[in-house]
Write an enzyme that holds these catalytic residues in place. Structure first.
Site, PDB file in Angstrom:
ATOM      1  N   ASP A   1       5.479 -16.641  15.065  1.00  0.00           N
ATOM      2  CA  ASP A   1       6.509 -16.296  16.053  1.00  0.00           C
ATOM      3  C   ASP A   1       5.817 -16.044  17.395  1.00  0.00           C
ATOM      4  O   ASP A   1       4.977 -15.152  17.512  1.00  0.00           O
ATOM      5  CB  ASP A   1       7.247 -15.028  15.597  1.00  0.00           C
ATOM      6  CG  ASP A   1       8.695 -15.011  16.086  1.00  0.00           C
ATOM      7  OD1 ASP A   1       9.589 -14.663  15.306  1.00  0.00           O
ATOM      8  OD2 ASP A   1       8.903 -15.378  17.264  1.00  0.00           O
TER       9      ASP A   1
ATOM     10  N   GLU B   1      13.749 -20.717  20.103  1.00  0.00           N
ATOM     11  CA  GLU B   1      14.951 -19.894  19.935  1.00  0.00           C
ATOM     12  C   GLU B   1      15.609 -19.853  21.299  1.00  0.00           C
ATOM     13  O   GLU B   1      15.049 -19.291  22.238  1.00  0.00           O
ATOM     14  CB  GLU B   1      14.620 -18.479  19.465  1.00  0.00           C
ATOM     15  CG  GLU B   1      15.883 -17.716  19.134  1.00  0.00           C
ATOM     16  CD  GLU B   1      15.854 -16.257  19.548  1.00  0.00           C
ATOM     17  OE1 GLU B   1      15.056 -15.881  20.409  1.00  0.00           O
ATOM     18  OE2 GLU B   1      16.628 -15.474  18.972  1.00  0.00           O
TER      19      GLU B   1
ATOM     20  N   ASN C   1       0.820  -1.225   0.000  1.00  0.00           N
ATOM     21  CA  ASN C   1       0.000   0.000   0.000  1.00  0.00           C
ATOM     22  C   ASN C   1       0.852   1.273   0.000  1.00  0.00           C
ATOM     23  O   ASN C   1       0.358   2.344   0.346  1.00  0.00           O
ATOM     24  CB  ASN C   1      -0.950  -0.015   1.211  1.00  0.00           C
ATOM     25  CG  ASN C   1      -0.179  -0.004   2.525  1.00  0.00           C
ATOM     26  OD1 ASN C   1       1.050  -0.185   2.535  1.00  0.00           O
ATOM     27  ND2 ASN C   1      -0.867   0.212   3.633  1.00  0.00           N
TER      28      ASN C   1
ATOM     29  N   HIS D   1      16.703 -12.694  11.126  1.00  0.00           N
ATOM     30  CA  HIS D   1      16.550 -11.236  11.201  1.00  0.00           C
ATOM     31  C   HIS D   1      17.464 -10.614  12.256  1.00  0.00           C
ATOM     32  O   HIS D   1      17.474  -9.387  12.429  1.00  0.00           O
ATOM     33  CB  HIS D   1      15.082 -10.900  11.495  1.00  0.00           C
ATOM     34  CG  HIS D   1      14.662 -11.453  12.809  1.00  0.00           C
ATOM     35  ND1 HIS D   1      14.546 -12.811  13.067  1.00  0.00           N
ATOM     36  CD2 HIS D   1      14.391 -10.851  13.982  1.00  0.00           C
ATOM     37  CE1 HIS D   1      14.205 -13.009  14.315  1.00  0.00           C
ATOM     38  NE2 HIS D   1      14.112 -11.833  14.898  1.00  0.00           N
ATOM     39  N   ASP D   2      18.213 -11.472  12.987  1.00  0.00           N
ATOM     40  CA  ASP D   2      19.125 -10.960  14.021  1.00  0.00           C
ATOM     41  C   ASP D   2      20.589 -11.070  13.615  1.00  0.00           C
ATOM     42  O   ASP D   2      21.463 -10.610  14.369  1.00  0.00           O
ATOM     43  CB  ASP D   2      18.974 -11.779  15.318  1.00  0.00           C
ATOM     44  CG  ASP D   2      17.637 -11.600  15.984  1.00  0.00           C
ATOM     45  OD1 ASP D   2      17.181 -12.543  16.647  1.00  0.00           O
ATOM     46  OD2 ASP D   2      17.041 -10.510  15.819  1.00  0.00           O
TER      47      ASP D   2
ATOM     48  N   ASP E   1      10.251 -17.333  20.708  1.00  0.00           N
ATOM     49  CA  ASP E   1      11.255 -16.306  20.960  1.00  0.00           C
ATOM     50  C   ASP E   1      11.866 -16.456  22.356  1.00  0.00           C
ATOM     51  O   ASP E   1      11.139 -16.501  23.347  1.00  0.00           O
ATOM     52  CB  ASP E   1      10.542 -14.940  20.850  1.00  0.00           C
ATOM     53  CG  ASP E   1      11.518 -13.786  20.834  1.00  0.00           C
ATOM     54  OD1 ASP E   1      12.303 -13.714  19.892  1.00  0.00           O
ATOM     55  OD2 ASP E   1      11.487 -12.988  21.777  1.00  0.00           O
TER      56      ASP E   1
HETATM   57  O1  TEU Z   1      16.296 -12.685  19.898  1.00  0.00           O
HETATM   58  C1  TEU Z   1      16.844 -12.982  21.153  1.00  0.00           C
HETATM   59  C2  TEU Z   1      18.270 -12.911  21.109  1.00  0.00           C
HETATM   60  O2  TEU Z   1      18.949 -13.399  21.963  1.00  0.00           O
HETATM   61  C3  TEU Z   1      18.793 -12.189  19.956  1.00  0.00           C
HETATM   62  O3  TEU Z   1      18.731 -10.858  20.379  1.00  0.00           O
HETATM   63  C4  TEU Z   1      20.142 -12.677  19.627  1.00  0.00           C
HETATM   64  O4  TEU Z   1      20.672 -13.461  20.628  1.00  0.00           O
HETATM   65  C5  TEU Z   1      21.009 -11.509  19.470  1.00  0.00           C
HETATM   66  O5  TEU Z   1      20.416 -10.703  18.482  1.00  0.00           O
HETATM   67  C6  TEU Z   1      22.367 -11.992  19.067  1.00  0.00           C
HETATM   68  O6  TEU Z   1      23.238 -10.958  19.421  1.00  0.00           O
HETATM   69  C7  TEU Z   1      14.883 -12.659  19.895  1.00  0.00           C
HETATM   70  C8  TEU Z   1      14.442 -12.076  18.560  1.00  0.00           C
HETATM   71  O7  TEU Z   1      14.908 -12.920  17.510  1.00  0.00           O
HETATM   72  C9  TEU Z   1      15.018 -10.689  18.469  1.00  0.00           C
HETATM   73  O8  TEU Z   1      14.703 -10.116  17.192  1.00  0.00           O
HETATM   74  C10 TEU Z   1      14.411  -9.834  19.567  1.00  0.00           C
HETATM   75  O9  TEU Z   1      15.032  -8.554  19.536  1.00  0.00           O
HETATM   76  C11 TEU Z   1      14.643 -10.469  20.937  1.00  0.00           C
HETATM   77  O10 TEU Z   1      14.410 -11.869  20.971  1.00  0.00           O
HETATM   78  C12 TEU Z   1      13.671  -9.872  21.952  1.00  0.00           C
HETATM   79  O11 TEU Z   1      12.364 -10.309  21.633  1.00  0.00           O
HETATM   80 CA    CA Z   2       2.581  -1.421   3.690  1.00  0.00          CA
END
Ligand code: TEU
Ligand code: CA
Length: 554
Positions: free
Chosen positions: A98, A254, A23, A328-329, A199
């Protein structure tokens, strides 16, 4: 061993904010994902892991949830979600959500109540403590830098937040919290979703008495002190008994701080807890011994091989591995362990894929990894947005452990922003991600690296991932075969075998830009070449820069 559907699955992770905008507001959304489902089907993945789409103020991009049973307004509506689920199922794609239940957003109604007074019925949904000697209750640090405690004016007490101060930790020792969480999980499962990625689920049971820990370089004890706590497996077995066991799910925990030994409980093949876990030991193989993640990379291929091989060997027949490089981390794997150069980027991306996808376990592909997307060329720290990366940099800077120039160099390598820039669909405006201004800039190399171009080329990274996935789908040897590492001390070559019911595989991966002498071991001379990332067979006796291939014998 009884076979489970998720053991031969391949999971594609979508970070909705950066996947496809529909959008024009510059933020990805559910209708955008629906439009791209055929692309995921074409790749051959059969499960989608959706990063959080629930209502959230986005302090941590959706990992701070204010209503578990409503959709984030930027992403769309519950009707959009129902359409996404139905469209995915119609294409034979499963959806894994998630589940973020170690903490909520501070804007969740439970926390709004809890902070009102010490005798509020929701007070013990969270972890409140009096200060000690006029300071925080203990020396725990947040994963995002600073203390893990926030003083709250209404009652003058501190609440625990292992992540941002807008992410207060839930008190899992309170049965009412477990009832709420299990009820919400069942609500989503009755809608027909196919599982959960959980998570930081390894942190939910805090150590008795919340004792101080060993202070790190920034003066705080690690948030991972809470990993594998006293009631961890008791709560997961309760979750399994009351909810998970009623469905046929993929569940992946995780697990920051998880050990191999603990994983034999978390991911036990007896189905008593979860299907598998994300462990972080291999992600730590290139950390700085003192500063950890937020420091220049210390690449050590023998160390990486030892870690991955130990997990392969010691879980075999007992528990199940997940297999990942990116999410994504984590920064883009091509920039971290491959080559981002024009000459070798694609070959190294295929090498990394070969190494991971021919192991035992369920592989996860993070959006754009199948294209060989790279880190972003940040010019200043001001361009970055990631709460974790910036928080850790500030801690290091304020303690004189890092200059701003060192910080920029480090964040260019390590920031989570690197892997959250928009998905690169085509060479056009904003890479086809949005018609508006993207929330994070599109990588300028999208003119070269994009899905449209790779779908049109038989030797693209996308087509190589497609081949690896197709091999897994047709070969029990790849899914279940026993693993053994060869040449453990070799500084550049990652060489391993797989063996299953008379079939065997030899996988050879060169993690360097050098030509490396290597003789195919005795007995493999007549094996057929199953897959390889170089167009034609190379000269005898060497492995070319970033080369990877697998030999097969029945
Ligand atoms: O990640 C938890 C976590 O430990 C990560 O932050 C990872 O260990 C770190 O990035 C490595 O340095 C989960 C999610 O994947 C993350 O995106 C969130 O920020 C976090 O938990 C809090 O919900
Ligand atoms: Ca959008």
């Amino acid at each position: 061993m009884e076979k489970k559907w998720w053991q031969s699955s391949v999971v594609y992770q979508i970070y909705p904010r950066s996947f496809q905008d529909s959008n024009g507001d510059g933020i990805g959304d559910l209708q955008g994902i629906i439009r791209r489902l055929p692309y995921i089907r074409e790749l051959g993945a059969d499960v989608i892991w959706l990063s959080p789409v629930y209502q959230s103020p986005n302090d941590d991009n959706g990992y701070d949830i204010s209503d578990y049973q409503a959709i984030m307004k930027e992403f769309g509506t519950m009707a959009d979600f129902d359409e996404l689920l139905a469209s995915a199922h119609a294409l034979g794609l499963k959806i894994v959500m998630d589940l973020v239940v170690n903490h909520t957003s501070d804007e969740h109604r439970w926390f709004a109540e809890s902070r009102k007074s010490k005798d509020n019925p929701y007070r013990d949904y969270y972890i409140w403590r009096e200060g000690k000697d006029g300071a925080e209750p203990n020396n725990w640090g947040s994963c995002f830098g600073g203390s893990a405690w926030q003083k709250d004016d209404a009652t003058g007490m501190y609440y625990l937040h292992l992540f941002s101060r807008k992410q207060p930790d839930l008190n899992w020792d309170n049965p009412a919290v477990r009832d709420e969480v299990f009820g919400m999980m069942d609500w989503w499962l009755r809608k027909g979703i196919d599982g959960f990625r959980m998570d930081v689920i390894s942190l939910i049971s805090k150590p008795e008495g919340l004792p101080d820990g060993e202070a790190g370089p920034t003066g705080y004890a690690s948030f991972e002190l809470s990993a594998n706590g006293p009631h961890e497996h008791e709560y997961l077995r309760e979750m399994n008994r009351r909810v998970l066991s009623k469905y046929d799910l993929l569940t992946v925990g995780e697990c920051a701080g998880v050990t191999l030994e603990e994983t034999k409980s978390y991911a036990n093949l007896d189905g008593s807890e979860l299907s598998m876990v994300f462990q972080f030991e291999h992600m730590g193989a290139d950390f700085d011994p003192v500063l950890g993640r937020y420091a220049p990379q210390h690449k050590d291929i023998p160390k990486l091989k030892e870690i991955l091989s130990r997990w392969q060997r010691e879980l075999d027949g007992i528990a199940w591995n997940s297999l990942y490089w990116d999410n994504h981390d984590q920064p883009r794997i091509v920039s971290r362990y491959g080559s981002a150069s024009e000459r070798y980027r694609e070959r190294s991306a295929k090498m990394l894929a070969t190494c991971l996808h021919l192991m035992q376990g369920t592989p996860y592909i993070y959006q754009g990894e199948e294209l060989g997307m790279t880190n972003y060329p940040w010019e200043s720290i001001a361009e970055m947005k990631d709460i974790e990366s910036l928080g850790n940099y500030r801690d290091l800077r304020d303690r004189g452990l890092m200059t701003e120039a060192e910080g920029l160099a480090m964040l260019r390598e390590r920031s989570r922003d690197n892997v959250r820039t928009p998905m690169q669909w085509d060479a056009g405006e904003q890479a086809g991600f949005t018609t508006g201004k993207p929330w994070l800039p599109v990588n300028p190399n999208h003119t070269v690296i994009n899905a449209e171009e790779q779908l049109s080329r038989a030797d693209s990274v996308f087509r190589y991932y497609q081949q690896l996935i197709a091999l897994r789908k047709r070969m029990d040897l790849i899914v279940y075969g026993h693993y053994e590492l060869l040449l453990p001390e070799h500084p550049d070559l990652f060489v391993y075998t797989r063996e299953w019911k008379g079939e065997r595989l030899l996988v050879v991966c060169n993690f360097s830009e050098r030509e490396v002498p290597f003789e195919v071991p005795e007995g493999w001379q007549d094996a057929e070449r199953l897959i390889g990332n170089c167009e034609e067979k190379g000269p005898e006796g060497i492995v070319r820069p970033w080369e990877a291939y697998a030999l097969y014998e029945k």
